[in-house]
Each structure stands twice: as structure tokens, then as C-alpha cells.
Design a protein around this motif. Sequence first.
Motif, PDB file in Angstrom:
ATOM      1  N   HIS A  66      -0.083  66.972 -68.192  1.00  0.00           N
ATOM      2  CA  HIS A  66       0.264  65.655 -68.496  1.00  0.00           C
ATOM      3  C   HIS A  66       1.595  65.830 -69.501  1.00  0.00           C
ATOM      4  O   HIS A  66       1.649  66.660 -70.127  1.00  0.00           O
ATOM      5  CB  HIS A  66      -0.641  65.149 -69.678  1.00  0.00           C
ATOM      6  N   TYR A  69       3.833  62.863 -74.657  1.00  0.00           N
ATOM      7  CA  TYR A  69       3.800  61.447 -74.925  1.00  0.00           C
ATOM      8  C   TYR A  69       5.258  60.790 -75.138  1.00  0.00           C
ATOM      9  O   TYR A  69       5.598  59.622 -74.792  1.00  0.00           O
ATOM     10  CB  TYR A  69       2.835  61.174 -75.985  1.00  0.00           C
ATOM     11  N   ASN A 104       1.158  64.446 -64.495  1.00  0.00           N
ATOM     12  CA  ASN A 104       0.810  62.882 -64.695  1.00  0.00           C
ATOM     13  C   ASN A 104       1.748  62.608 -65.894  1.00  0.00           C
ATOM     14  O   ASN A 104       2.021  63.231 -66.898  1.00  0.00           O
ATOM     15  CB  ASN A 104      -0.393  62.778 -65.190  1.00  0.00           C
ATOM     16  N   HIS A 106       3.402  58.925 -68.512  1.00  0.00           N
ATOM     17  CA  HIS A 106       3.501  57.531 -68.635  1.00  0.00           C
ATOM     18  C   HIS A 106       5.000  57.123 -68.442  1.00  0.00           C
ATOM     19  O   HIS A 106       5.969  57.800 -68.860  1.00  0.00           O
ATOM     20  CB  HIS A 106       3.364  57.396 -70.127  1.00  0.00           C
ATOM     21  N   GLU A 141       0.788  57.117 -64.573  1.00  0.00           N
ATOM     22  CA  GLU A 141      -0.445  56.484 -64.887  1.00  0.00           C
ATOM     23  C   GLU A 141      -0.328  54.982 -65.146  1.00  0.00           C
ATOM     24  O   GLU A 141       0.860  54.465 -65.471  1.00  0.00           O
ATOM     25  CB  GLU A 141      -0.293  57.187 -66.422  1.00  0.00           C
ATOM     26  N   HIS A 178      -6.982  52.092 -69.867  1.00  0.00           N
ATOM     27  CA  HIS A 178      -5.846  51.476 -69.673  1.00  0.00           C
ATOM     28  C   HIS A 178      -5.667  50.163 -68.715  1.00  0.00           C
ATOM     29  O   HIS A 178      -5.433  49.239 -69.114  1.00  0.00           O
ATOM     30  CB  HIS A 178      -4.532  52.315 -69.214  1.00  0.00           C
ATOM     31  N   HIS A 210      -8.280  59.099 -65.055  1.00  0.00           N
ATOM     32  CA  HIS A 210      -8.594  59.343 -66.540  1.00  0.00           C
ATOM     33  C   HIS A 210      -9.658  58.464 -66.920  1.00  0.00           C
ATOM     34  O   HIS A 210      -9.713  57.241 -66.880  1.00  0.00           O
ATOM     35  CB  HIS A 210      -7.277  59.122 -67.476  1.00  0.00           C
ATOM     36  N   GLU A 255     -10.493  61.611 -71.472  1.00  0.00           N
ATOM     37  CA  GLU A 255      -9.437  61.856 -72.526  1.00  0.00           C
ATOM     38  C   GLU A 255     -10.261  61.033 -73.763  1.00  0.00           C
ATOM     39  O   GLU A 255      -9.892  60.044 -74.366  1.00  0.00           O
ATOM     40  CB  GLU A 255      -8.329  60.992 -72.186  1.00  0.00           C
TER      41      GLU A 255
HETATM   42 FE    FE Z   1      -2.107  59.393 -70.672  1.00  0.00          FE
END
Ligand code: FE
Length: 276
Positions: A66, A69, A104, A106, A141, A178, A210, A255
Amino acid sequence: MQIGCHLSSSKGYLEMGKCAVSIGATTFAFFTRNPRGGTAKEIKKDDVEAYLKYAEEHNIKKIVAHAPYTLNLCSADANVRRFANRILIDDLKRMEYTPNQYYNFHPGSHGKQGTEIGIEQISEALNSALKPEQTTTVLLETMAGKGTEVGRNFEELRAIIDRVELKDKIGVCFDTCHVWDGGYDIVNNLDGVLENFDKIIGLKYLCAVHLNDSMNPLDSHKDRHHKIGQGYIGLESIIRIINHESLRNLPFILETPNELDGYAAEISLLRSNYKI
Ligand code: FE
Ligand code: FE
Ligand code: ZN
């Protein structure tokens, strides 16, 4: 069934592999660097080699790394964007130490620039970072649509993929919290949501899941993950998700708000509900 969770990368790859096995996992996720960005730890060749051997012996086929963020390829601030581009390129170099895995990220938040500019900037960044020789698949994602997040629906992800030149290097990670928060009713109409995914994006792009419950109702655009079975999605729907023919062979990454023992319990709960 490939299932695992987010693990700490502070002790390297081999330790992540051992930690995964200790909780019954056969895949895992980790942050390529501090979730808030910054410098990444040096990768040690012998650690990677030991990990790759260990992974093979313990049936760990895919890891789903990942990005931090803070990586925002479509920030309204050009400096943030440049920084994100650099991190993306560096992370993809690092991913090649463990060939054929997933990375992965965002897609980003466009600020006040608007979705269209956001989509342009994200795809431009991907086009300059993706290389024909790379073995890593980069996953977009699905996002909850909080604030100005890009990737709030399947159409926005499709629009990014459309602009990416090396389409065989790109895929999608389906985050259940999400998509639920984004307004896709995976509780009452999982088949319909996945048909829609197939129509808009194409199931061939779907690479990982996820697996999270949500603290909020459908279409809330909040993005707050809950433990499996304790949120608005619920255990029954999550069992349908892990057994769905379009999803069941993908790596599932938890997660959920848990420590390792909580993850171990969720993994064993889900394994016992996975139909062989
Ligand atoms: Fe994420
Ligand atoms: Fe996620
Ligand atoms: Zn989330």
C-alpha cells in the motif's frame, strides 16, 4: 483462500512473512513507507531472498503493498504532486525486489481542481511511472468519495484506466467499506454491483479486495472501517463476498481496526465460512 491483513514492515520482509503465517494468513499488505510519506527503509537483499523462499514454502503468492496515504498524484499543490510522482517511481523500483506483486494506491484528492483535472493528473503520473519491463501491477483503490477523492465510482476509475498507456500494468482493488460508503449496495445486490463493475471497468482489472465492514450506512461517503460482522455490511454479506465467483480467488486484505490476535480471529472466522 488467500486472506491476510496489514502488517508492520519495520522488521523487513521475512518477519512479515512469518507474522502472516503465525496468524493463518496467506497474503498480507504493508505500507511501502511511513503512511504519512517520507523516506523509505533500505531494502536488504538477503532479507528479500529469505522472504521469497519462505513465501514459496508457505504458499504466500501475492502481497498487496500500500502506498502512503499522503501520496496525492492530483493535489492542487504542484509541490505535493511532484513529491507524489517521485514516491510512486521510487516505490515501483522497490517493488521489483519482490517480482509479480501488487502495489495499491488511493488515486488522490483533487482539492478544488475538479475531477477531470484530477483524472488527467493521475493518469499522466501513471504514464510517466509505469514501465514495460516492470512486473508489478499497480492497483487503483475504489474510494468512499470523502471530500474531493477521485475514484468515488467505477466511472472515475475507468476514466483513469482509459488514459493509461500500459494497461497490462494496471488493476483495481475493491475496498468493501469504500464501495458501500460510495453507494454500491453490496448487501442487497452484490451480483448487480459486480455486473456494473464488469460493464464499466471490466472484471479482468479486478485484482484484490480490501475486506472491511463499515461503521456507516450505504452512501455515507465517510470511510470508517469496522470489524468484520460488526458494521452495516454485516457477516452474512461478507460471507457472500468471499464466496462470490468473481471475488473468491482474489487476495482478501483485512483493514479492520484490530491487533494481530483480532486479525487471527477474523481470518479463522472467514476461512471457516469459505466454501471449498
Ligand atoms: Fe487504502
Ligand atoms: Fe482500503
Ligand atoms: Zn478506508
